[in-house]
Design an enzyme around this catalytic site. Structure first.
Site, PDB file in Angstrom:
ATOM      1  N   TYR A  65       1.197  -1.378  -0.010  1.00 54.01           N
ATOM      2  CA  TYR A  65      -0.313  -0.096   0.014  1.00 54.01           C
ATOM      3  C   TYR A  65       0.983   1.501  -0.030  1.00 54.01           C
ATOM      4  CZ  TYR A  65      -3.212  -3.377   1.616  1.00 54.01           C
ATOM      5  OH  TYR A  65      -4.251  -4.312   1.530  1.00 54.01           O
ATOM      6  N   PRO A 211     -15.969  -4.983   2.579  1.00 50.86           N
ATOM      7  CA  PRO A 211     -17.151  -5.725   2.413  1.00 50.86           C
ATOM      8  C   PRO A 211     -18.270  -4.432   1.710  1.00 50.86           C
ATOM      9  CG  PRO A 211     -16.416  -4.887   4.457  1.00 50.86           C
ATOM     10  CD  PRO A 211     -14.918  -4.583   3.699  1.00 50.86           C
ATOM     11  N   LEU A 212     -17.958  -3.849   1.600  1.00 53.98           N
ATOM     12  CA  LEU A 212     -19.038  -2.382   1.493  1.00 53.98           C
ATOM     13  C   LEU A 212     -18.890  -2.347  -0.585  1.00 53.98           C
ATOM     14  CD1 LEU A 212     -18.736  -0.361   4.038  1.00 53.98           C
ATOM     15  CD2 LEU A 212     -20.107  -1.425   3.425  1.00 53.98           C
ATOM     16  N   GLY A 215     -17.281   0.796  -1.716  1.00 56.48           N
ATOM     17  CA  GLY A 215     -17.818   2.461  -1.985  1.00 56.48           C
ATOM     18  C   GLY A 215     -19.333   1.803  -2.491  1.00 56.48           C
TER      19      GLY A 215
END
Length: 342
Positions: A65, A211-212, A215
């Site tokens: 990252y 998990p979303l 977005g």
């Protein structure tokens, strides 16, 4: 439809190897990587410190990252809270000369770990993942090198990311695996093809990243044409013009379901994920303090089973449009494929 009960009787804490953590943690990737220009250092620091104040104890980063920048950020900001948090990072996929490289060789893993310890300003990483399976290196060799890090006191527990149930079992035979981090959400159901059951059987936490739905399952779904240069969603089929309108239509159905239940869309999506088993941990990421607090609100919610079941029918592997990655990226990933979209 049954109403949500905000009675503080939300999902119970979860085991993450030797640690106990809330059912929702914080993925730190988008503070440095993958979604266009990162936030300012001040905004990123504010988000991380607010997470600590709000009770987050599970923070997840990786050498990849920002090509080390995210580990440096997390290390600098959270060093003073080290005894309050479970710190997870990853090896096996890093930046080399400005390019993403998968490298699971033992010598690379050992070097990456030492670099991570320095950037994270700690003498031990609580949970260390193999970020991707290197198809040129047997998983037993990669995990064997990681096990040496445990013996040396540099790492407390081991994890794997984006691998299949079969690979998990091979790795677990070399050294106990504490966590498997795979993408899991209403629109990505690959773990249901094997790893959800295998982790339950082996006593391994299943850590669900994205998990979303990148977005989409929030109050501000992305507008693909407006995404900044460098945003990884620009290359994801589910966001292209062939598929995204149909996915937004499913999102609208979920939003209506959430509204009828008296709950936000993001908490509903997170509640569904953590309802999949007492060993499942949700790992959303955000740059917004408001969204952080909304995500954590699920820890005090008791969402009725009929609402969760309805959400799972509206959006699943058969109703989502488009594969989660393009074919070149899917070829790098060891997870099971599922549904019509891959």
């Amino acid at each position: 439809m049954s109403a949500v009960t905000p009675a503080g009787a939300g999902p119970a804490p979860r085991r993450l190897g030797p640690f106990e953590v809330p059912a929702v943690g914080l993925g730190c990737m988008n503070l440095s990587h993958a979604y266009g220009a990162p936030p300012t250092p001040e905004a990123a620091e504010r988000l991380l410190l607010t997470a600590v104040e709000e009770g987050v104890t599970h923070f997840d980063t990786a050498a990849l990252y920002g090509f080390g920048a995210n580990e440096e950020l997390v290390g600098r900001v959270l060093a003073g809270h080290r005894d309050r948090i479970v710190l997870a990072s990853k090896c096996g996929m890093t930046g080399v000369d400005g390019k993403r490289v998968i490298d699971g060789r033992p010598e690379t893993i050992r070097r990456t770990a030492d670099e991570a310890l320095a950037r994270l300003r700690t003498d031990v990483i609580d949970l260390y993942y193999l970020h991707r399976l290197d198809r040129k290196v047997p998983v037993e060799e990669s995990v064997g090198a990681m096990a040496e890090l445990v013996t040396a006191g540099k790492v407390r527990a081991l994890g794997l990311s984006e691998v299949s149930a079969a690979t998990l079992r091979r790795a677990h035979a070399v050294h106990p695996i504490a966590a498997l981090q795979n993408e899991y959400s209403l629109w990505t159901r690959n773990p249901e093809e094997g790893t959800l059951a295998a982790t339950r059987e082996l006593g391994v936490a299943l850590v669900a990243f994205s998990p979303l739905a990148r977005g989409v399952l929030t109050d501000a779904p992305p507008d693909p044409p407006a995404l900044p240069t460098g945003d990884i969603r620009r290359g994801m089929p589910r966001f292209d013009a062939r598929h995204y309108p149909a996915n937004l239509a499913r999102r609208a159905e979920l939003a209506k379901l959430a509204e009828e239940a008296g709950i936000g869309l993001a908490p509903l999506a997170l509640a569904w994920v953590v309802s999949r088993g007492p060993h499942v941990v949700a790992l959303p990421g955000t740059r917004s303090v408001g969204h952080l607090r909304e995500n954590l609100s699920v820890l005090a919610l008791d969402v009725p089973r009929d609402v969760l079941d309805a959400a799972g029918r509206v959006l699943d592997a058969t109703t989502v449009h488009g594969p989660r990655y393009n074919e070149a990226t899917l070829a790098e990933i060891d997870t099971e494929r599922c549904g019509r979209a891959g």
